[in-house]
Motif scaffolding. Structure first.
Motif, short mmCIF file in Angstrom:
data_model
loop_
_atom_site.label_atom_id
_atom_site.label_comp_id
_atom_site.label_asym_id
_atom_site.label_seq_id
_atom_site.Cartn_x
_atom_site.Cartn_y
_atom_site.Cartn_z
N PHE A 1 0.82 -1.22 0.00
CA PHE A 1 0.00 0.00 0.00
C PHE A 1 0.85 1.27 0.00
O PHE A 1 0.44 2.32 0.49
N GLY A 2 2.08 1.13 -0.52
CA GLY A 2 2.98 2.27 -0.63
C GLY A 2 3.82 2.53 0.59
O GLY A 2 4.48 3.58 0.68
N HIS A 3 3.86 1.59 1.55
CA HIS A 3 4.59 1.83 2.80
C HIS A 3 5.27 0.56 3.29
O HIS A 3 4.84 -0.56 2.98
N ASP A 4 6.34 0.75 4.09
CA ASP A 4 6.96 -0.36 4.81
C ASP A 4 6.17 -0.58 6.10
O ASP A 4 6.03 0.34 6.92
N LEU A 5 5.67 -1.78 6.28
CA LEU A 5 4.79 -2.07 7.40
C LEU A 5 5.24 -3.35 8.10
O LEU A 5 6.06 -4.11 7.55
N ILE A 6 4.70 -3.59 9.27
CA ILE A 6 4.92 -4.85 9.97
C ILE A 6 3.57 -5.53 10.12
O ILE A 6 2.70 -5.07 10.88
N GLY A 7 3.39 -6.61 9.39
CA GLY A 7 2.14 -7.36 9.48
C GLY A 7 2.12 -8.23 10.71
O GLY A 7 3.16 -8.71 11.17
N GLU A 8 0.94 -8.39 11.28
CA GLU A 8 0.80 -9.17 12.51
C GLU A 8 -0.35 -10.18 12.38
O GLU A 8 -1.41 -9.85 11.85
N THR A 9 -0.11 -11.39 12.89
CA THR A 9 -1.17 -12.40 12.98
C THR A 9 -1.55 -12.57 14.44
O THR A 9 -0.68 -12.76 15.30
N TRP A 10 -2.85 -12.46 14.72
CA TRP A 10 -3.37 -12.63 16.07
C TRP A 10 -4.33 -13.82 16.08
O TRP A 10 -4.99 -14.10 15.08
N GLU A 11 -4.42 -14.50 17.23
CA GLU A 11 -5.30 -15.66 17.36
C GLU A 11 -6.06 -15.62 18.67
O GLU A 11 -5.58 -15.07 19.67
N LEU A 12 -7.24 -16.22 18.66
CA LEU A 12 -8.03 -16.41 19.87
C LEU A 12 -8.61 -17.81 19.85
O LEU A 12 -9.32 -18.18 18.92
N ARG A 13 -8.31 -18.60 20.89
CA ARG A 13 -8.91 -19.92 21.02
C ARG A 13 -10.25 -19.78 21.72
O ARG A 13 -10.35 -19.14 22.76
N LEU A 14 -11.27 -20.38 21.15
CA LEU A 14 -12.63 -20.25 21.69
C LEU A 14 -12.95 -21.36 22.69
O LEU A 14 -12.35 -22.41 22.66
#
Length: 305
Positions: A292-305
């Motif tokens: 998207f035109g920028h240097d970013l840090i992607g993150e994956t989050w999880e929640l166990r139900l």
């Protein structure tokens, strides 16, 4: 009326019931239908009835009895089936259940200007009473704040506005380019094209007929759902809209039988990350990327139900 059954409300009926209430004009700013339903199923759930015809919910009625008299609320019939006796059948079933509890009398409230509905109840044996209706509110829902909103299913035209909202807002706040809007459009298009109504949902937050937020929950696998495209308009932030939208995802995911929810976000989206953390999500992975035109840090989050 053929192929009609009247049964007790089930949690899986919520979206269809809210859609019906919307079509009948029963949802007003002073009432949050999700909270109304949640309260009812905690108290005399067996008196919350739905009418089902050919697999579709076409009517509802709520009854209650506190030991002295009964009450009727939320009588609704699909506009295409009105004047066909369905409202009468719902009332008969509700009255039968109240009588079985020993209820000696039933009351209901109708606006004085609603002459059609008054006539409908008159034909069922109801009569005007010389009383004044007084009310006092104990609990203040978010809808009773100055900035009121409702959470509802999407209507035709909503999802295009969701794409526009993402593109415009992220360009203004984060200077992301049109690639992001294209990504959102792809996600929304896939949701429409491949939608599994039993396992996937979208929720729209609306205030004064304007979309102020949205979120999607989609199927990643049999046991894993994916939360996507959470957004809240800046003017609506601080009202708990984002938290409410995420709560809806969690509630539905549990009902649908998912064991885990995953989501992908970026480290610069601080408000969203705060909502996810408060809801119990854990950060499990980070990875730098250029998008998207920028240097970013992607993150994956999880929640166990």
């Amino acid at each position: 009326m053929d192929n009609l059954t009247i049964r007790i409300y089930d949690l899986r009926d919520q979206e269809a019931v809210i859609r019906l209430w919307n079509s009948c004009g029963l949802i007003v700013p002073a009432n949050d239908p999700i909270r109304d339903i949640a309260r009812k199923i905690r108290f005399q759930k067996e008196l919350f009835l739905v009418a089902v015809r050919r697999g579709q919910i076409v009517g509802t009625v709520m009854a209650g009895y506190e030991g002295r008299r009964g009450w009727i609320n939320c009588l609704a019939v699909s506009p295409v089936l009105q004047r066909k006796g369905l409202g009468r059948r719902l009332m008969q079933e509700a009255e039968k259940r109240l009588l079985a509890l020993g209820c000696p009398k039933v009351n209901l409230l109708v606006r004085t200007s609603n002459s059609q509905v008054i006539e409908f109840y008159r034909k069922l044996g109801f009569a005007r009473e010389d009383v004044v209706s007084l009310g006092k509110r104990f609990l203040v829902d978010p809808l009773d704040q100055q900035d009121t909103y409702v959470i509802r299913p999407p209507r035709p035209g909503d999802l295009g506005q969701v794409v526009h909202l993402h593109g415009a807002l992220y360009a203004e706040e984060y200077h992301w380019d049109e690639q992001f809007e294209g990504l959102v459009a792809d996600i929304v298009a896939k949701f429409i094209r491949d939608h599994d109504p039993k396992r996937e949902r979208c929720w729209i937050a609306e205030s004064n007929k304007e979309i102020i937020g949205s979120v999607f929950l989609v199927k990643k696998s049999v046991t894993v759902a994916k939360l996507r495209l959470l957004i809240v308009e800046p003017k609506a932030r601080g009202l708990g809209v984002g938290t409410r939208l995420v709560d809806e995802c969690l509630r539905f995911a549990r009902q649908a039988g998912y064991r885990k929810i995953k989501l992908w976000t970026n480290d610069v989206l601080h408000a969203a990350r705060h909502i996810y953390k408060k809801a119990g999500f854990r950060l499990v992975h980070q990875e730098p990327h250029h998008s998207f035109g920028h240097d970013l840090i992607g993150e994956t989050w999880e929640l166990r139900l």
